[in-house]
Design a protein around this motif. Structure first.
Motif, PDB file in Angstrom:
ATOM      1  N   ASN A   1       1.107  -7.400   9.832  1.00 55.73           N
ATOM      2  CA  ASN A   1       1.330  -8.100   8.564  1.00 55.73           C
ATOM      3  C   ASN A   1       0.204  -7.925   7.563  1.00 55.73           C
ATOM      4  OD1 ASN A   1       3.825  -9.073   9.345  1.00 55.73           O
ATOM      5  ND2 ASN A   1       3.020 -11.019  10.105  1.00 55.73           N
ATOM      6  N   VAL A   2      -0.922  -7.380   7.993  1.00 53.39           N
ATOM      7  CA  VAL A   2      -2.053  -7.177   7.090  1.00 53.39           C
ATOM      8  C   VAL A   2      -2.550  -5.745   7.192  1.00 53.39           C
ATOM      9  CG1 VAL A   2      -2.794  -9.587   7.214  1.00 53.39           C
ATOM     10  CG2 VAL A   2      -3.729  -7.928   8.833  1.00 53.39           C
ATOM     11  N   SER A   3      -3.220  -5.300   6.152  1.00 51.94           N
ATOM     12  CA  SER A   3      -3.793  -3.957   6.155  1.00 51.94           C
ATOM     13  C   SER A   3      -5.062  -3.944   6.994  1.00 51.94           C
ATOM     14  CB  SER A   3      -4.133  -3.541   4.716  1.00 51.94           C
ATOM     15  OG  SER A   3      -4.884  -2.343   4.709  1.00 51.94           O
ATOM     16  N   ARG A   4      -5.289  -2.865   7.739  1.00 53.34           N
ATOM     17  CA  ARG A   4      -6.523  -2.711   8.507  1.00 53.34           C
ATOM     18  C   ARG A   4      -7.498  -1.779   7.796  1.00 53.34           C
ATOM     19  NH1 ARG A   4      -6.459  -7.111  11.516  1.00 53.34           N
ATOM     20  NH2 ARG A   4      -4.316  -7.460  12.246  1.00 53.34           N
ATOM     21  N   VAL A   5      -7.118  -1.367   6.578  1.00 55.61           N
ATOM     22  CA  VAL A   5      -7.985  -0.507   5.785  1.00 55.61           C
ATOM     23  C   VAL A   5      -9.042  -1.376   5.111  1.00 55.61           C
ATOM     24  CG1 VAL A   5      -8.110   1.083   3.833  1.00 55.61           C
ATOM     25  CG2 VAL A   5      -6.123   1.135   5.368  1.00 55.61           C
ATOM     26  N   LYS A   6     -10.301  -0.980   5.229  1.00 54.36           N
ATOM     27  CA  LYS A   6     -11.381  -1.737   4.612  1.00 54.36           C
ATOM     28  C   LYS A   6     -11.653  -1.174   3.218  1.00 54.36           C
ATOM     29  CE  LYS A   6     -13.580  -3.084   8.958  1.00 54.36           C
ATOM     30  NZ  LYS A   6     -14.819  -3.110   9.764  1.00 54.36           N
ATOM     31  N   ALA A   7     -11.416  -2.006   2.223  1.00 53.39           N
ATOM     32  CA  ALA A   7     -11.604  -1.567   0.842  1.00 53.39           C
ATOM     33  C   ALA A   7     -11.653  -2.789  -0.072  1.00 53.39           C
ATOM     34  CB  ALA A   7     -10.473  -0.638   0.407  1.00 53.39           C
TER      35      ALA A   7
END
Length: 263
Positions: free
Chosen positions: A8-14
């Protein structure tokens, strides 16, 4: 065919100033929304339009008195405030994950829907634990109700555990010596996804305080099932992919996945 796991959430760090800004704004707005559901009579009107019976207190203790909520409804308002503070602090100071505007809106609205259900149920005579306390005027009288006392305790423990565990992990990750290592210390040594378990606990406590045993159990079951069947497997897949044997060592050491002593 195995069920496809959805994160449900992005795992990309930005950096995500717009998405996070929208999320923060909507979560703050939720506090005022929950307060007005009580103080402006919106929740009572909804219950009556649906054919239900709202709790009725003497005028001096009316939950509709602006700026001077009857103590139980002051507590209900504080529960929404606490959830907002925790989530705003997390998204501002802890989370490094990318949050696009759409996700920011969706997650915030999801929380507001659950909070609104809690608030309306707290006003409904059939579900509210306060229905058995005709004129509660002090905190002592409120916590004399086993349901309310249990709900407050579960909410406080769950919210605190979720926040502390996330800050512990954040501190670990900030240390350059721990680069490339998964975290299995602090509260995460009790359960590999203790933050998910803690979220389930405070959500259930919030629901129990507002809507009684059936709603509290339903809320607990909903989040527990979602995390056990989707959230935990998704995190296991993600952490195994990124950390391999280092994460498997933690999994072998930590007996539980969500709640210590339970699952």
């Amino acid at each position: 065919m195995p069920k496809e796991l959805h994160d449900n959430v992005s795992r990309v760090k930005a950096p995500s100033p717009i998405g996070k800004g929208i999320f923060v704004g909507l979560r703050i707005a939720d506090v005022f929304w929950q307060y007005n559901l009580i103080s402006q009579g919106w929740g009572v009107n909804l219950i009556q339009k649906l054919g239900g019976t709202a709790i009725q207190y003497p005028p001096a203790l009316s939950p509709l008195t602006l700026g001077q909520l009857q103590p139980y409804y002051g507590l209900v308002s504080l529960l929404s405030l606490g959830s907002t503070i925790k989530q705003v602090v997390h998204i501002t100071f802890v989370s490094e994950q990318q949050l696009d505007p759409g996700s920011g809106i969706l997650i915030a609205v999801f929380n507001t829907v659950f909070n609104s259900l809690n608030t309306v149920l707290s006003l409904w005579a059939l579900s509210s634990p306060a229905a058995s306390l005709p004129q509660p005027t002090t905190l002592r009288e409120l916590v004399s109700s086993p349901l309310i006392a249990t709900g407050i305790a579960a909410y406080a423990i769950g919210l605190t555990a979720e926040a502390v565990s996330e800050f512990q992990r954040k501190s670990f990750k900030k240390d350059p010596a721990n680069k490339g290592k998964p975290y299995g210390g602090g509260l995460f040594s009790l359960a590999t996804n203790i933050n998910y378990g803690a979220y389930t606990l405070w959500r259930a406590g919030y629901a129990l305080t507002c809507g009684g045993i059936l709603w509290g159990a339903t809320t607990f079951g909903f989040f527990f099932y979602d995390f056990a069947s989707r959230g935990v497997p998704v995190m296991d897949r993600y952490l195994t992919k990124n950390y391999g044997d280092k994460y498997l060592e933690i999994k072998n050491r930590v007996k539980y996945s969500l709640l210590p002593g339970i699952y």
